[in-house]
Design a protein around this motif. Structure first.
Motif, short mmCIF file in Angstrom:
data_model
loop_
_atom_site.label_atom_id
_atom_site.label_comp_id
_atom_site.label_asym_id
_atom_site.label_seq_id
_atom_site.Cartn_x
_atom_site.Cartn_y
_atom_site.Cartn_z
N GLN A 93 -29.36 -28.97 -85.57
CA GLN A 93 -30.06 -30.19 -85.21
C GLN A 93 -29.08 -31.35 -84.98
N GLU A 94 -27.94 -31.34 -85.67
CA GLU A 94 -26.97 -32.42 -85.54
C GLU A 94 -25.70 -31.87 -84.87
N PRO A 95 -25.67 -31.80 -83.53
CA PRO A 95 -24.54 -31.15 -82.85
C PRO A 95 -23.20 -31.81 -83.11
N TRP A 96 -23.18 -33.16 -83.25
CA TRP A 96 -21.91 -33.83 -83.49
C TRP A 96 -21.27 -33.38 -84.80
N LEU A 97 -22.10 -33.02 -85.78
CA LEU A 97 -21.55 -32.58 -87.06
C LEU A 97 -21.04 -31.15 -87.01
N SER A 98 -21.45 -30.39 -86.00
CA SER A 98 -21.05 -28.99 -85.91
C SER A 98 -19.90 -28.78 -84.94
N LEU A 99 -19.57 -29.79 -84.13
CA LEU A 99 -18.46 -29.67 -83.19
C LEU A 99 -17.17 -30.16 -83.85
N ASP A 100 -16.07 -29.49 -83.54
CA ASP A 100 -14.76 -29.89 -84.07
C ASP A 100 -14.27 -31.11 -83.30
N PRO A 101 -14.11 -32.27 -83.98
CA PRO A 101 -13.72 -33.48 -83.26
C PRO A 101 -12.32 -33.44 -82.69
N LEU A 132 -20.91 -24.20 -69.62
CA LEU A 132 -21.08 -25.64 -69.60
C LEU A 132 -21.74 -26.11 -68.30
N ALA A 133 -21.39 -25.49 -67.19
CA ALA A 133 -22.02 -25.84 -65.92
C ALA A 133 -23.50 -25.52 -65.94
N SER A 134 -23.89 -24.46 -66.64
CA SER A 134 -25.30 -24.04 -66.66
C SER A 134 -26.18 -25.06 -67.38
N VAL A 135 -25.58 -25.92 -68.22
CA VAL A 135 -26.34 -26.97 -68.90
C VAL A 135 -25.99 -28.35 -68.38
N GLY A 136 -25.45 -28.41 -67.17
CA GLY A 136 -25.19 -29.69 -66.52
C GLY A 136 -23.94 -30.40 -66.99
N LEU A 137 -22.94 -29.67 -67.51
CA LEU A 137 -21.72 -30.28 -68.03
C LEU A 137 -20.49 -29.71 -67.33
N SER A 149 -22.23 -38.24 -74.94
CA SER A 149 -23.46 -38.82 -75.48
C SER A 149 -24.11 -37.81 -76.42
N GLY A 150 -25.12 -38.27 -77.15
CA GLY A 150 -25.84 -37.35 -78.04
C GLY A 150 -26.46 -36.19 -77.29
N GLY A 151 -27.06 -36.49 -76.13
CA GLY A 151 -27.66 -35.42 -75.33
C GLY A 151 -26.64 -34.45 -74.79
N MET A 152 -25.45 -34.96 -74.42
CA MET A 152 -24.40 -34.09 -73.91
C MET A 152 -23.86 -33.18 -75.02
N ALA A 153 -23.70 -33.75 -76.24
CA ALA A 153 -23.27 -32.93 -77.38
C ALA A 153 -24.28 -31.84 -77.68
N GLN A 154 -25.57 -32.17 -77.53
CA GLN A 154 -26.62 -31.18 -77.74
C GLN A 154 -26.48 -30.03 -76.74
N ARG A 155 -26.15 -30.37 -75.49
CA ARG A 155 -26.01 -29.34 -74.47
C ARG A 155 -24.79 -28.46 -74.71
N VAL A 156 -23.71 -29.03 -75.27
CA VAL A 156 -22.56 -28.20 -75.63
C VAL A 156 -22.96 -27.17 -76.68
N SER A 157 -23.74 -27.60 -77.68
CA SER A 157 -24.20 -26.68 -78.72
C SER A 157 -25.09 -25.58 -78.13
N ILE A 158 -25.91 -25.94 -77.15
CA ILE A 158 -26.75 -24.94 -76.48
C ILE A 158 -25.88 -23.91 -75.77
N PRO A 174 -33.76 -28.10 -80.14
CA PRO A 174 -32.81 -27.93 -79.03
C PRO A 174 -32.95 -28.95 -77.92
N THR A 175 -34.07 -29.69 -77.85
CA THR A 175 -34.24 -30.68 -76.78
C THR A 175 -34.12 -32.11 -77.29
N LYS A 176 -33.71 -32.30 -78.55
CA LYS A 176 -33.57 -33.64 -79.10
C LYS A 176 -32.54 -34.41 -78.29
#
Length: 479
Positions: A93-101, A132-137, A149-158, A174-176
């Motif tokens: 639910q919190e993609p920023w916390l799960s991605l390695d900064p 990444l291209a498949s989710v618009g990144l 952005s928060g939405g972009m981080a969510q798409r990376v997690s997806i 997944p759509t937050k």
């Protein structure tokens, strides 16, 4: 193997024997995805983390979690972790916390191919770029998480969850933070997981997503499973009173009404003249004029990653524009310009209880304790949650605490960045009604970022629309 997931009489409780989830039973499999919906704090995510084996150490589980007939609940933590990525993939639910900064996002996606599937680095990088291209990144392979952005981080997690190709996918909101077009992309990706024979469980407040995923829908409230049936049955003809309330609370179903405007005012609390902002070669907007008055609701509407949060941060002087000037009315102190962050964990001290945070707020700003309690009641927050740390409550509950804290400071302007994106429809309506009451009764200037056009059309005095296809200008118009 069929990769069926069966939960029998699952109960989750705290160390002091407080029951958070009570006697939940359900089944999902490759041909039967399941979506759990319900209010924030109802226990939906706890069910998912019990399956994953990632509950906090302070919580314990009873019951059975059967993976193809084998109960995985008695396994040791090490044995549970060995299933991660190989059998179970979790979209957090919190993609920023799960991605390695410290790592670029492309490398983080590619790592799944090299470590889990033994694919060479060169091929893994290409596959990661395709994900990444498949989710618009497509242009974000070399970006760091803090640049998203928060939405972009969510798409990376997806993209990472999809890359793992685990037979069981657990998707928590997944759509937050995503606009409607990207929500449809995510729905298509999740349906693709089902079509590929994977077992899918989705936790969501997005009832449109639940309808598109199909399969079975369960409605949870206060740790109990109130209703379980087909998506069509539960979402179109719910049998439980709370389920009906949940569906009726969607902004699209709100009765047509005049926005909750305050007294018309010419008092400008923030004005921006000819501002512009770019990040590298990406121009978000240029030559923009914005004026926000007391007692008005202004909404910034646009797709994920289009610059909505950046515009709000410039108006709050949190970041500087590349061109133009921002001025505040009456030379008020910065404290009177408050922000509600899109990701509430970033607004709280991780190791501090919420009670301590509000006690410090009360002492520092001489706020009456009765007023704090009244605000928590208005937002539907149990005062018992004050004894917990931020990571021990749901994202929606934490967001409401962030809203309470900001409103208690009596701001003249409140920038709410996706303040309701992680709330269920009932909680969202409660929060929006409270914010609109603050606009009406106290002359608050409310600047709200949202992806929801239905919400915008129902409450806005003015809408600033940002187009993802053309960032050269912003158009503000009366709602």
């Amino acid at each position: 193997m069929t990769y069926e997931l069966r939960i029998e009489n699952l109960t989750v409780r705290t160390a002091d024997d407080t029951v958070l989830v009570s006697d939940v039973s359900l089944v999902c499999g490759p041909s039967n995805p399941i979506c759990l919906i319900g209010e924030t704090g109802s226990g939906k995510s706890l069910v998912m983390h019990a399956i994953m084996g990632s509950l906090p150490d302070s919580l314990s589980c009873d019951g059975k979690i059967l993976h193809d007939g084998t109960d995985i609940l008695p396994l040791s933590p090490q044995q549970r972790r060995e299933l991660w990525g190989r059998k179970f993939a979790l979209l957090p639910q919190e993609p920023w916390l799960s991605l390695d900064p410290t790592m670029r996002v492309g490398a983080q996606v590619a790592e799944l191919y090299t470590d889990l599937r033994g694919i060479g680095r060169k091929q893994a990088n290409q596959m990661a770029a395709d994900e990444l291209a498949s989710v618009g990144l497509a242009g974000s392979f070399d970006a760091y998480p803090f640049e998203l952005s928060g939405g972009m981080a969510q798409r990376v997690s997806i993209a990472m969850a999809h890359a793992a190709q685990s037979p069981i996918m657990l998707a928590d909101e997944p759509t937050k933070g995503l606009d409607r077009a990207l929500c449809d992309v995510v729905a298509d990706l999740l349906r693709g997981e089902v079509a590929a024979g994977r077992t899918l469980m989705v936790i969501t407040h997005d009832l449109e997503l639940a309808e598109k995923v199909g399969g079975t829908v369960g409605v949870m409230r206060k740790g109990r499973l109130l209703e379980l049936g087909t998506a069509d049955q539960v979402l179109r003809n719910p049998s439980h009173d709370y389920s009906r309330e949940l569906v009726a609370a969607l902004p699209a179903n709100w009765p047509v009404r005049t926005p909750a405007r305050g007294e018309k005012s010419d008092e400008i609390v923030v004005a921006a003249d000819s501002i512009g902002k770019s990040f590298g070669r990406n121009t978000l907007f240029s030559d923009v004029d914005v004026a926000i008055a007391k007692g008005q609701v202004t909404i910034i509407l646009g797709p994920s990653g289009s610059g909505k949060s950046t515009l709000g941060n410039i108006l709050l002087k949190l970041i500087k524009p590349d061109a133009g000037h921002v001025s505040w009315g009456d030379d008020l102190p910065a404290m009177k310009y408050q922000k509600i962050y899109q990701d509430p964990p970033s607004a709280f001290i991780a190791g501090q209880t919420l009670g301590r945070a509000f006690a410090d707020l009360r002492k520092l700003h001489n706020i009456d304790g009765a007023r704090i309690n009244a605000m928590l009641d208005q937002l539907g927050l149990d005062r018992g949650l004050l004894a917990r740390r931020p990571d021990a409550i749901s994202g929606g509950e934490l967001q409401r605490f962030a809203i309470a804290r900001s409103l208690l400071l009596d701001p003249v302007m409140l920038f709410a960045d996706e303040a309701t994106s992680r709330l269920d429809p009932v909680s969202q309506k409660r929060v929006i009604d409270l914010l609109c009451a603050q606009v009406r009764d106290r002359g608050l200037a409310l600047l709200l970022v949202t992806h929801d056009p239905d919400l915008a059309e129902h409450i806005a005095d003015h809408i600033i629309r940002i187009s993802d296809g053309d960032h050269s200008s912003l158009a503000a118009k009366a709602a």
